[in-house]
Enzyme design. Structure first.
Site, mmCIF file in Angstrom:
data_model
loop_
_atom_site.group_PDB
_atom_site.id
_atom_site.type_symbol
_atom_site.label_atom_id
_atom_site.label_comp_id
_atom_site.label_asym_id
_atom_site.label_seq_id
_atom_site.Cartn_x
_atom_site.Cartn_y
_atom_site.Cartn_z
ATOM 1 C CG ASP A 19 -1.800 -1.255 1.375
ATOM 2 O OD1 ASP A 19 -2.461 -1.544 0.329
ATOM 3 O OD2 ASP A 19 -1.749 -1.836 2.442
ATOM 4 C CE LYS A 22 3.603 -2.541 -4.657
ATOM 5 N NZ LYS A 22 3.172 -2.119 -3.252
ATOM 6 C CG ASN A 44 -2.465 -11.169 -2.969
ATOM 7 O OD1 ASN A 44 -2.102 -11.205 -4.030
ATOM 8 N ND2 ASN A 44 -1.675 -11.831 -2.088
ATOM 9 N N GLY A 46 -3.290 -4.351 -4.790
ATOM 10 C CA GLY A 46 -4.360 -3.535 -4.832
ATOM 11 C C GLY A 46 -3.517 -2.208 -5.236
ATOM 12 C CG HIS A 47 -0.843 -1.840 -7.670
ATOM 13 N ND1 HIS A 47 0.041 -2.414 -8.630
ATOM 14 C CD2 HIS A 47 -0.597 -2.340 -6.551
ATOM 15 C CE1 HIS A 47 0.815 -3.167 -7.813
ATOM 16 N NE2 HIS A 47 0.762 -3.103 -6.753
ATOM 17 C CD GLN A 229 1.011 -9.139 -2.654
ATOM 18 O OE1 GLN A 229 1.847 -9.501 -3.234
ATOM 19 N NE2 GLN A 229 -0.255 -8.968 -3.200
ATOM 20 C CB THR A 419 3.139 16.584 -2.909
ATOM 21 O OG1 THR A 419 3.250 16.957 -4.520
ATOM 22 C CG2 THR A 419 4.915 16.512 -2.460
#
Length: 437
Positions: A19, A22, A44, A46-47, A229, A419
């Site tokens: 998380d 990436k 599994n 999540g992007h 991950q 940012t």
């Protein structure tokens, strides 16, 4: 004489517990890539990408698909065909074209079948308070089948006889587990019907991806490998057993994509300006106070895949040094700096204390990791907005000092700082293009 692998390939991996953002970094560097490749994990992952006010939530699909790049699911990924087809439909509904020309799936990729998720959830339920914290999507059982030489792979769907033989072995194994765990079992007819439905829909995407990627490199093209991950969830090098079921480090790129050991090229490690974790497992710098709640609120810290609230804590420089070395990161891409804008004081873990002894590295033992106490140094917060800043010298002086200290403590250059969630809310080091080669 064999041709050397391209030195212009880039790999993006997470350096914490996932998380880290990436997807945004992959989206930025994808411009210079001819193909974007997932080399491990499953749905599994999540992007989240934010492009021109559109939010794309990806799990199996490589992030390059949003830019229309050739997107590859490598042999190191475990593929749930039903989840994949649902994700394709969802992303296509957002206006992204996905065809067998721009999405390639390795014929060698193991499949996640309905009983894998059932076993995963039943085993977690049986653990009670000792849960690993899996997503319950069958990733672990599918990797166990791969190592146990039972997997039904994508290429097997071409041959009904192979499917029939392998299902006997798979159902013998998994139904015994399900029965022992008091869960419902599966019949062969159920799984055959499932395969008959999905096979004609996924087989058009099946390719000999390793050979095709090698050809791109031979012709001077660049590859971008997208990790799922993060290093601290690596099955060998993470906080075992509270880890994922695959190797998340850059050295797994060649194995998971069907290429050689040098395929990874230049490695960008992504980390948040603080630390988060979803699920169980040790977390030395975790905050249980109002500051932790504030970071979670400002950072919208909920899992992309699970929706579970993330645990939040200070930046852990000890863990980061370990992750940089083990993951093979050449530089760090730091995300979510703006989340710290409101804090009057910011801490960084510079060492650990274990049973009265000072440690400068992460111990291997599970119980030792649980007993770690962080040793902090404290920095005055900048308490002004960094949101959307795109130039280093526009950052508050105290924010620049914080970044400089992180570089000193990790021994690694920070190549860019995010940012905000938007694609253009990012600061690049002046030599970023040179760094990438």
């Amino acid at each position: 004489m064999p041709k050397p692998l391209s030195s212009k390939n880039i790999t993006v991996i997470g350096l914490q517990w996932g998380d880290e953002g990436k997807g945004k970094i992959v989206d930025w560097v994808a411009d210079r890539a001819d193909a974007v490749i997932r080399f491990q994990g499953g749905h599994n992952a999540g992007h989240t990408l934010v492009v021109e006010d559109k939010v794309y939530k990806l799990s199996l699909l490589p992030s390059g698909i949003v830019q229309g790049k050739i997107s590859v699911i490598g042999n190191g990924v475990v593929v749930d065909p039903k989840a994949l087809l649902e994700e394709i439909a969802r992303i296509e509904a957002q206006g992204v074209l996905i065809t067998p020309e721009n999405l390639w799936i390795s014929e060698r990729a193991p499949l996640i079948l309905p009983f894998h998720g059932a076993v995963d959830r039943a085993k977690e339920a049986a653990k009670g308070n000792n849960k690993i914290g899996t997503t319950g999507r069958g990733i672990g059982p599918a990797y166990e089948d791969k190592v146990g030489r039972r997997s039904l792979r994508l290429a097997d769907l071409y041959d009904p006889e192979t499917v029939d033989e392998k299902l006997d072995d798979l159902l013998f194994h998994h139904n015994a587990l399900l029965k022992g765990l008091g869960a419902d079992t599966f019949t062969k007819d159920e799984i055959l019907a499932f395969i008959a439905e999905i096979a004609p829909k996924v087989l058009p995407f099946a390719k000999q991806t390793g050979e095709m990627l090698a050809k791109i490199m031979d012709e001077g093209g660049n590859l971008l490998f997208e990790g799922a991950q993060a290093v601290m969830l690596d099955v060998d090098h993470g906080t075992y057993p509270f880890v994922t079921s695959s190797n998340t480090v850059s050295s797994n790129v060649g194995t998971g994509a069907g290429l050689g050991a040098k395929a990874a090229g230049f490695v960008v490690g992504v980390a948040k300006a603080y630390t988060t974790r979803v699920g169980s497992g040790p977390f030395p710098t975790e905050l249980f106070d109002k500051t932790g709640e504030l970071i979670a609120e400002r950072g919208h810290e909920f899992g992309t895949v699970t929706g579970r609230p993330r645990r939040c804590g200070w930046f852990d420089a000890v863990m980061m040094r370990y992750a940089v070395r083990t993951g093979g990161a050449d530089v760090i891409a730091l995300t979510k700096l703006d989340i710290l804008d409101a804090l009057p004081q910011i801490a960084i873990a510079v060492a650990y204390e274990l049973d009265g002894e000072r440690l400068e590295t992460l111990p291997s033992g599970m119980k030792a990791q649980e007993r770690l106490k962080p040793i902090y140094e404290y920095h005055e917060g900048w308490q002004e907005s960094t949101k959307g800043i795109t130039e280093w010298d526009k950052l508050p002086e105290k924010a620049r000092a914080y970044l400089a200290r992180l570089q000193e403590l990790t021994g690694t250059k920070i190549a860019c700082v995010s940012t905000g969630p938007e694609r253009n809310e990012i600061i690049f080091a002046e030599d970023f293009a040179e760094i990438l080669g």
